[in-house]
Design a protein around this motif. Structure first.
Motif, PDB file in Angstrom:
ATOM      1  N   TYR A 267       1.581   6.712  -6.385  1.00 34.15           N
ATOM      2  CA  TYR A 267       0.322   7.531  -6.850  1.00 34.15           C
ATOM      3  C   TYR A 267       0.528   8.973  -6.921  1.00 34.15           C
ATOM      4  O   TYR A 267       0.044   9.656  -7.494  1.00 34.15           O
ATOM      5  N   ASN A 268       1.068   9.377  -5.748  1.00 29.30           N
ATOM      6  CA  ASN A 268       1.493  10.808  -5.545  1.00 29.30           C
ATOM      7  C   ASN A 268       2.310  11.315  -6.641  1.00 29.30           C
ATOM      8  O   ASN A 268       2.166  12.419  -7.434  1.00 29.30           O
TER       9      ASN A 268
ATOM     10  N   TYR B 177       2.417   1.944  -3.336  1.00 34.36           N
ATOM     11  CA  TYR B 177       1.179   2.237  -4.610  1.00 34.36           C
ATOM     12  C   TYR B 177       0.892   3.643  -4.151  1.00 34.36           C
ATOM     13  O   TYR B 177       0.832   4.491  -5.176  1.00 34.36           O
ATOM     14  N   ASN B 178       0.835   4.004  -2.655  1.00 36.25           N
ATOM     15  CA  ASN B 178       0.570   5.509  -2.600  1.00 36.25           C
ATOM     16  C   ASN B 178       1.448   6.547  -3.064  1.00 36.25           C
ATOM     17  O   ASN B 178       1.278   7.612  -3.376  1.00 36.25           O
ATOM     18  N   GLU B 179       2.698   6.093  -2.738  1.00 37.54           N
ATOM     19  CA  GLU B 179       3.940   7.106  -3.079  1.00 37.54           C
ATOM     20  C   GLU B 179       3.918   7.080  -4.589  1.00 37.54           C
ATOM     21  O   GLU B 179       3.953   8.170  -5.189  1.00 37.54           O
TER      22      GLU B 179
ATOM     23  N   GLU C   6       0.693  -1.303  -0.055  1.00 38.50           N
ATOM     24  CA  GLU C   6      -0.047   0.020   0.099  1.00 38.50           C
ATOM     25  C   GLU C   6       0.854   1.342  -0.003  1.00 38.50           C
ATOM     26  O   GLU C   6       0.372   2.203  -0.571  1.00 38.50           O
ATOM     27  N   GLU C   7       2.044   1.181   0.892  1.00 40.78           N
ATOM     28  CA  GLU C   7       2.777   2.353   1.069  1.00 40.78           C
ATOM     29  C   GLU C   7       3.360   2.718  -0.398  1.00 40.78           C
ATOM     30  O   GLU C   7       3.411   3.801  -1.027  1.00 40.78           O
TER      31      GLU C   7
END
Length: 704
Positions: free
Chosen positions: A122-123, A118-120, A115-116
């Motif tokens: 994503y940003n 993916y989120n990075e 998740e971490e």
RNA sequence: GGGCGAUUAGCUCAGUUGGCUAGAGCAGUUCGUUUACACCGAAAAGGUCGGGGGUUCAAGUCCCUCAUCGCCCACCA
């Protein structure tokens, strides 16, 4: 009218372009729902989604310009015109870009949670996406931002997963052990077309293997080779029988080997005998399947040798090669080494990493029926290629379909809606219950972008499906296999209709010497820089003129500069015409009267305009742009204006002067409209001052 | 190994179905600032359209062949 002051200085694109784009956006006319008048016929182009991992390059510039020309043209032709923008998450490529960024920062994705990570990413992508969209606007692209779509937005993700589920239920998708291309550095599998070959000089070794001499370039895979293959007709081995067993002294001691006689062996090659390593070679894998041979992994997922390699275990396979050969040498098993051999090494197309064939469970789409469907549709003429030679290439590819590996071992993408529990598989978007865990793999990017026309238009039930099938798919020729066939397949499979009627390929943009642009060569021209320096209109012209469909185009700043001059020429034409309109009036009783000579001039222009329209409609924008240039400069400016000077100065007759005024009025109006799709900014700016009674923004004016 | 394409002015390239007195940009020559434009104008210069053969009233354009260059595809141990 009085001549507006702005014409007193040369045309300065940067002074107008930004405001003009804002004006268009605020008008709402990029959105087909807001266009004036009754528009029954639709025109639709879907923007091939630029990857949301970087800025636009010259290729995008050409791409966007060509599509925008068509869109603007058809909008002015009274169609409900939609240019639908979007961006692609570009799974593997983006993750690669992001990992390089991490590396620079001294970080690594290992140790980061799913998740971490993916989120990075994503940003990171969201930021780039914003830049990229600014770039698109900078090019004057008249796309409907209210319909902007991103491949990872929730509704797209959900609908893409639905397609997978439907295909699974229809039996079009299977999960199977297959030989795949594994990228050990990036820890993911690749489809065939994500790889490329590179010729490398590699020693070719001949080893003594029992009574046989076998050839190989990859000694490091040979530890567990227990099967020798020769051609059934090879007389050198006639004395041996199929499935005969041998005692063989091998790298780490004696082993029992079995002979297989099969036609895959090439008698011409080396000794005509080979051993096979099914886990690390596709051909060998196929053979192993045929004879039901055991599979054994020699090289692990990181590219290191496994315990089967004995003393070499834990060493990177390619590093161990020399030591292995040395050992064989000591044992007297090296017969010959050909140091002049050239081998085609398979690489990851994007990262250049040498791929290692591995056996892994992956999701595959059966291609035979889909390919047949696609060809049938082509035969029926439901879609066609603007450049015919691509049809041949396309056909050849579709006639030999290979099942498509759609799973990728990366985080950045749409997670596959499949669940595992104790060897069982369930396919669904929701967790089927206690103890089930979702497949961590994501889809190959082309699985989602293959459904792009459908997803952007709201398949299955969105109202925008009225734009489906779209009119034309204009994209780079390098996507002839990657993207185009997949869109057609998904379109036919899901809706029974092709996603577009015409396929227009533009070539690659090369530098002024005809060399491919690349960052490492430092010969990259950024469309944004070009637009800043020469103006967007000039750049757009440079992208189009002399750029016929299907062939590569060299681009130089000189070429762009030339069209900057052209823009200025147009500016000065307006200056001249407007300055001769001091007493111009609709209410003048002679308005509309022209003498025969001027009538002829207008007719001549109309012919050119119609010719240009035909060229645009028949996908010859390169000729259209050149004709426009030629007419405006070498006919209108050089001849028509020159021939009008005396009359306008009042040196002939008043009738003549009025005739000239009206003639110039007519032709300039036509020129602005005709040039608008190509050079939207300057034409719209000049149009602001055009002494018309009732007028719209030029963008929605009628073409003729 | 299979397929596709290119070869046109000094350079980079256009030339749609055969009708061309073969065009454009850049470079280069000569002259010119008389109010649209020096981000300009005028005038010239530059090409036996890769070689050879064929079809046609007519070929840069169609066919064959040779040469050179380039791209794509392929399970080349």
């Amino acid at each position: 009218m009085n001549l507006p002051d702005k014409y007193l200085s040369p045309y300065d694109p940067t002074a107008y372009e930004k405001d003009l784009y804002t004006m268009w956006e605020e008008s709402g006319f990029f959105n087909p729902d807001n266009l004036p008048g009754d528009r029954d016929e639709t025109f639709c182009i879907i923007m091939p989604p630029p990857n949301a991992n970087g800025r636009l390059h010259a290729g995008h510039g050409t791409d966007m310009t060509l599509k925008d020309i068509m869109t603007r043209y058809h909008r002015m032709r009274g169609k409900k015109a939609l240019f639908l923008p979007g961006s692609d998450h570009a799974g593997f490529e983006t993750q690669g870009v992001f990992e390089k960024k991490l590396q620079k920062e001294g970080r690594s994705r290992f140790g980061m949670g799913r998740e971490e990570l993916y989120n990075e990413i994503y940003n990171f992508v969201m930021e780039n996406k914003g830049f990229m969209e600014d770039d698109v606007k900078r090019l004057g692209v008249s796309c409907d931002w209210s319909r902007n779509t991103f491949t990872l937005q929730p509704d797209v993700v959900s609908r893409v997963q639905d397609t997978f589920i439907k295909m699974y239920e229809d039996g079009m998708i299977y999960r199977g052990k297959r030989s795949i291309h594994w990228n050990p550095k990036f820890q993911t599998s690749l489809s065939d077309i994500e790889t490329k070959f590179e010729d490398r000089k590699t020693p070719f070794y001949y080893f003594q293997y029992g009574p046989f001499v076998i050839g190989t370039v990859r000694p490091e895979t040979k530890f567990a080779d227990k099967y020798i293959v020769v051609h059934p007709d090879d007389e050198r081995y006639a004395e041996y029988d199929h499935m005969q067993e041998f005692e063989v002294e091998w790298i780490n001691g004696p082993i029992k080997a079995t002979l297989i006689k099969d036609e895959v062996a090439d008698m011409e090659k080396g000794s005509g005998a080979m051993t096979i390593t099914p886990w690390h070679s596709q051909v060998d894998f196929d053979l192993a399947q045929k004879y039901d041979l055991p599979l054994e992994q020699i090289i692990d997922w990181d590219g290191k040798l496994l315990p089967v390699a004995g003393e070499f275990a834990g060493t990177k396979a390619h590093v161990a090669r020399e030591a292995i050969v040395e050992k064989l040498q000591e044992k007297g098993l090296v017969v010959e080494v050909d140091n002049d051999y050239t081998n085609a090494v398979r690489l990851c197309e994007r990262t250049g990493v040498v791929v290692e064939p591995q056996i892994k469970d992956q999701w595959f789409i059966k291609m035979d029926k889909l390919a047949a469907m696609t060809l049938e549709s082509l035969d029926k003429g439901e879609y066609k290629f603007v450049t015919e030679r691509y049809e041949k290439i396309f056909r050849h590819w579709m006639e030999n379909p290979i099942d498509w590996n759609i799973s990728r071992q990366i985080v950045w993408g749409i997670q596959i809606p499949a669940w595992f529990k104790d060897g069982e598989i369930k396919v669904s978007k929701e967790n089927p219950g206690e103890g089930w865990s979702q497949d961590p793999d994501t889809f190959d990017t082309w699985f989602s972008s293959g459904q792009w026309p459908l997803m952007t238009l709201g398949y299955p039930e969105g109202s925008d499906m009225e734009f489906y099938p779209t009119d034309v798919m204009e994209t780079g020729a390098d996507l002839v296999f990657k993207w185009v066939p997949r869109m057609i397949m998904f379109g036919l499979y899901l809706t029974g209709e092709v996603p577009f009627r015409d396929i227009y390929f533009h070539g690659m943009v090369l530098d002024s010497k005809g060399v491919k642009m690349s960052k490492s060569k430092g010969n990259v021209l950024s469309p944004i820089d070009l637009a800043e320096e020469f103006g967007t209109d000039a750049m757009r012209m440079a992208f189009v003129v002399a750029n016929p469909p299907g062939s590569d185009m060299p681009l130089s700043t000189d070429k762009v500069r030339a069209y900057k001059k052209f823009a200025n020429k147009l500016w000065n034409i307006a200056r001249f015409v407007y300055s001769s309109f001091e007493d111009f009036s609709y209410d003048h009783e002679d308005f509309g009267n022209m003498n025969a000579e001027d009538q002829l001039r207008v007719e001549k222009f109309n012919d050119v305009r119609d010719d240009i329209a035909k060229d645009i409609e028949q996908y010859r924008p390169h000729l259209a742009a050149e004709k426009l240039y030629h007419y405006v400069w070498h006919e209108f400016a050089d001849n028509v204006l020159e021939a009008s000077k005396n009359a306008l100065a009042g040196e002939t007759s008043e009738d003549d002067r009025l005739s000239k005024q009206f003639m110039l009025y007519q032709i300039l109006e036509g020129i602005l409209k005709t040039a608008h799709p190509f050079m939207p900014f300057i034409t719209e700016e000049i149009w602001k001052d055009f002494p018309n009674k009732e007028k719209n923004l030029l963008i929605v004016e009628s073409w003729n």
